[in-house]
Enzyme design. Structure first.
Site, PDB file in Angstrom:
ATOM      1  N   LEU A 126     -19.274  -2.142  -0.409  1.00  0.00           N
ATOM      2  CA  LEU A 126     -19.289  -0.974   0.470  1.00  0.00           C
ATOM      3  C   LEU A 126     -17.966  -0.815   1.214  1.00  0.00           C
ATOM      4  O   LEU A 126     -17.880  -1.013   2.428  1.00  0.00           O
ATOM      5  CB  LEU A 126     -20.468  -1.046   1.440  1.00  0.00           C
ATOM      6  CG  LEU A 126     -20.865   0.284   2.090  1.00  0.00           C
ATOM      7  CD1 LEU A 126     -21.133   1.369   1.048  1.00  0.00           C
ATOM      8  CD2 LEU A 126     -22.080   0.093   2.979  1.00  0.00           C
ATOM      9  N   TYR A 154     -13.437   6.230 -15.875  1.00  0.00           N
ATOM     10  CA  TYR A 154     -13.140   5.084 -15.003  1.00  0.00           C
ATOM     11  C   TYR A 154     -13.546   3.778 -15.686  1.00  0.00           C
ATOM     12  O   TYR A 154     -12.760   2.824 -15.750  1.00  0.00           O
ATOM     13  CB  TYR A 154     -13.892   5.263 -13.687  1.00  0.00           C
ATOM     14  CG  TYR A 154     -13.864   4.083 -12.747  1.00  0.00           C
ATOM     15  CD1 TYR A 154     -12.734   3.803 -11.983  1.00  0.00           C
ATOM     16  CD2 TYR A 154     -14.972   3.246 -12.609  1.00  0.00           C
ATOM     17  CE1 TYR A 154     -12.715   2.728 -11.105  1.00  0.00           C
ATOM     18  CE2 TYR A 154     -14.968   2.169 -11.734  1.00  0.00           C
ATOM     19  CZ  TYR A 154     -13.838   1.916 -10.978  1.00  0.00           C
ATOM     20  OH  TYR A 154     -13.819   0.841 -10.114  1.00  0.00           O
ATOM     21  N   ASP A 171       0.862  -1.178   0.000  1.00  0.00           N
ATOM     22  CA  ASP A 171       0.000   0.000   0.000  1.00  0.00           C
ATOM     23  C   ASP A 171       0.901   1.231   0.000  1.00  0.00           C
ATOM     24  O   ASP A 171       2.063   1.167   0.413  1.00  0.00           O
ATOM     25  CB  ASP A 171      -0.949   0.045   1.202  1.00  0.00           C
ATOM     26  CG  ASP A 171      -2.249   0.793   0.871  1.00  0.00           C
ATOM     27  OD1 ASP A 171      -3.266   0.143   0.549  1.00  0.00           O
ATOM     28  OD2 ASP A 171      -2.234   2.045   0.891  1.00  0.00           O
TER      29      ASP A 171
HETATM   30  N1  LIG Z   1     -15.652  -0.940  -3.920  1.00  0.00           N
HETATM   31  C1  LIG Z   1     -16.381  -1.107  -5.018  1.00  0.00           C
HETATM   32  O1  LIG Z   1     -17.617  -0.979  -5.049  1.00  0.00           O
HETATM   33  C2  LIG Z   1     -15.690  -1.491  -6.314  1.00  0.00           C
HETATM   34  C3  LIG Z   1     -16.490  -1.831  -7.411  1.00  0.00           C
HETATM   35  C4  LIG Z   1     -15.867  -2.188  -8.589  1.00  0.00           C
HETATM   36  C5  LIG Z   1     -14.492  -2.215  -8.668  1.00  0.00           C
HETATM   37  N2  LIG Z   1     -13.746  -1.865  -7.595  1.00  0.00           N
HETATM   38  C6  LIG Z   1     -12.297  -1.909  -7.725  1.00  0.00           C
HETATM   39  O2  LIG Z   1     -11.769  -2.712  -6.683  1.00  0.00           O
HETATM   40  C7  LIG Z   1     -10.472  -2.238  -6.328  1.00  0.00           C
HETATM   41  C8  LIG Z   1     -10.402  -1.981  -4.833  1.00  0.00           C
HETATM   42  O3  LIG Z   1     -11.406  -1.039  -4.515  1.00  0.00           O
HETATM   43  P1  LIG Z   1     -11.661  -0.607  -3.004  1.00  0.00           P
HETATM   44  O4  LIG Z   1     -13.017   0.011  -2.973  1.00  0.00           O
HETATM   45  O5  LIG Z   1     -11.329  -1.724  -2.083  1.00  0.00           O
HETATM   46  O6  LIG Z   1     -10.547   0.541  -2.863  1.00  0.00           O
HETATM   47  P2  LIG Z   1     -10.064   1.308  -1.537  1.00  0.00           P
HETATM   48  O7  LIG Z   1      -9.943   2.729  -1.944  1.00  0.00           O
HETATM   49  O8  LIG Z   1     -10.901   0.946  -0.358  1.00  0.00           O
HETATM   50  O9  LIG Z   1      -8.604   0.707  -1.279  1.00  0.00           O
HETATM   51  C9  LIG Z   1      -7.585   0.924  -2.181  1.00  0.00           C
HETATM   52  C10 LIG Z   1      -6.246   0.843  -1.477  1.00  0.00           C
HETATM   53  O10 LIG Z   1      -5.242   1.095  -2.472  1.00  0.00           O
HETATM   54  C11 LIG Z   1      -4.278   1.988  -1.950  1.00  0.00           C
HETATM   55  N3  LIG Z   1      -3.680   2.734  -3.066  1.00  0.00           N
HETATM   56  C12 LIG Z   1      -4.284   3.655  -3.852  1.00  0.00           C
HETATM   57  N4  LIG Z   1      -3.424   4.129  -4.775  1.00  0.00           N
HETATM   58  C13 LIG Z   1      -2.244   3.487  -4.555  1.00  0.00           C
HETATM   59  C14 LIG Z   1      -0.972   3.543  -5.177  1.00  0.00           C
HETATM   60  N5  LIG Z   1      -0.742   4.391  -6.199  1.00  0.00           N
HETATM   61  N6  LIG Z   1       0.017   2.738  -4.734  1.00  0.00           N
HETATM   62  C15 LIG Z   1      -0.203   1.890  -3.680  1.00  0.00           C
HETATM   63  N7  LIG Z   1      -1.391   1.804  -3.042  1.00  0.00           N
HETATM   64  C16 LIG Z   1      -2.409   2.596  -3.478  1.00  0.00           C
HETATM   65  C17 LIG Z   1      -5.051   2.900  -1.003  1.00  0.00           C
HETATM   66  O11 LIG Z   1      -4.202   3.497  -0.053  1.00  0.00           O
HETATM   67  C18 LIG Z   1      -6.067   1.919  -0.397  1.00  0.00           C
HETATM   68  O12 LIG Z   1      -5.577   1.328   0.783  1.00  0.00           O
HETATM   69  C19 LIG Z   1     -10.217  -1.001  -7.191  1.00  0.00           C
HETATM   70  O13 LIG Z   1      -9.496  -1.365  -8.348  1.00  0.00           O
HETATM   71  C20 LIG Z   1     -11.614  -0.543  -7.563  1.00  0.00           C
HETATM   72  O14 LIG Z   1     -11.628   0.198  -8.758  1.00  0.00           O
HETATM   73  C21 LIG Z   1     -14.306  -1.499  -6.410  1.00  0.00           C
END
Ligand SMILES: NC(=O)c1ccc[n+]([C@@H]2O[C@H](COP(=O)([O-])OP(=O)(O)OC[C@H]3O[C@@H](n4cnc5c(N)ncnc54)[C@H](O)[C@@H]3O)[C@@H](O)[C@H]2O)c1
Length: 276
Positions: free
Chosen positions: A196, A162, A40
């Site tokens: 969520l 996105y 992270d």
């Molecule tokens: N949550 C949803 O509803 C959802 C739906 C579809 C897709 N996604 C995809 O799932 C994945 C995870 O989503 P999430 O909601 O758990 O995200 P989140 O924002 O809760 O967690 C992402 C983590 O990545 C870390 N991060 C961000 N940029 C970084 C970088 N440049 N280098 C290292 N670490 C970095 C952040 O610090 C964070 O801890 C993403 O690719 C998101 O697009 C999420």
């Protein structure tokens, strides 16, 4: 007879594992026996997840790196190999849900918006995949799993960059699978529906989340651990004939018409679109 997934003796790297879906994926891979590198950009979050894994009896290290940077990505992978002894599984989970920019009409996006969102969702994923594939090819094989989005399968109004960037990752998976298959590397994507996480909770009102989940056939969102279980399966030998695919885990949202654009009745005013 029972079926178990055994990642014992394997090394896994999960990017963006300090929170949300990535955190749960790291924990589940560790529960299945893998030694896990928890990446992270937020050091405290990565350390917390390592402590959670160790408290459950698993093995993990924190690898702090900003994956937008080529050199940092190379260091992340080489640190994993040096400290844990190899790299068998990589889950490229990082993605940017454009907080504060969604919903946003297509015509209002500018070059900086495109560069930033494509950078964090497509370029970053490609940088990680490249560094991981090199190490895996040298070692005779491995599994790479990208986390994309259910938004890639249907129109994503007011969220167009996105969705387009994530769809590009789904396609990247097919090219990588063809190129890297002969090296024993499988490449897939997992495409979540609305989950969520803290990021989603901060980006959308509870009413908006409810509107989205109620539009799915199952009338529900997706739980973090459901995605972690899928990732554990897709990276295991049980899925050894699956490559070049993206697997939806979206409560059937794909079957709905394009998801409700927003809860504010936003429409695009082309005449006024340049006023941001
Ligand atoms: N949550 C949803 O509803 C959802 C739906 C579809 C897709 N996604 C995809 O799932 C994945 C995870 O989503 P999430 O909601 O758990 O995200 P989140 O924002 O809760 O967690 C992402 C983590 O990545 C870390 N991060 C961000 N940029 C970084 C970088 N440049 N280098 C290292 N670490 C970095 C952040 O610090 C964070 O801890 C993403 O690719 C998101 O697009 C999420």
């Amino acid at each position: 007879m029972s079926i178990t997934i055994d990642h014992g003796g394997r090394v896994a790297l999960v990017t963006g594992a300090g929170a949300g879906i990535g955190r749960e994926v790291a924990r589940w891979l560790a529960r299945a026996g893998a030694a896990v590198a928890v990446n992270d950009v937020r050091a405290a979050n990565a350390a917390e997840v390592v402590a959670e894994i160790e408290a459950e009896g698993g093995r993990a290290i924190a690898v702090v790196a900003d994956c937008r940077d080529d050199a940092a990505v190379d260091r992340m992978v080489s640190t994993t190999v040096r400290q844990l002894g190899g790299l068998d599984i990589a889950v490229n989970n990082i993605g940017m849900i454009p907080r504060g920019r969604s919903p946003q009409p297509f015509v209002s996006y500018r070059g900086d918006d495109w560069r930033d969102i494509v950078d964090q969702n497509l370029v970053l994923a490609a940088l990680c995949g490249r560094a991981e594939a090199e190490v895996m090819a040298d070692a005779g094989g491995g599994v790479i799993l990208f986390v994309t989005s259910g938004e890639t399968t249907r129109p994503s109004p007011y969220n167009s960059i996105y969705a387009a960037a994530k769809a590009a990752v789904n396609h990247l998976v097919t090219s990588m699978a063809v190129e890297l298959g002969p090296n024993g590397i499988r490449v897939n994507a997992m495409a979540p529906g609305t989950t969520l996480t803290e990021t989603v909770a901060a980006a959308f009102t509870p009413e908006r989340v409810e509107q989205i989940v109620q539009s799915t056939p199952l009338r529900r969102g997706v739980e973090h651990d459901e995605l972690a279980r899928l990732a554990t399966f897709l990276t295991s030998d049980l899925a050894r004939c699956i490559t070049g695919q993206f697997i939806l885990a979206d409560a059937g949202a794909f079957l709905s018409r394009s998801r409700p654009a927003n809860d504010e009745g936003l429409t695009t005013d082309l005449k006024g679109a340049n006023a941001r």
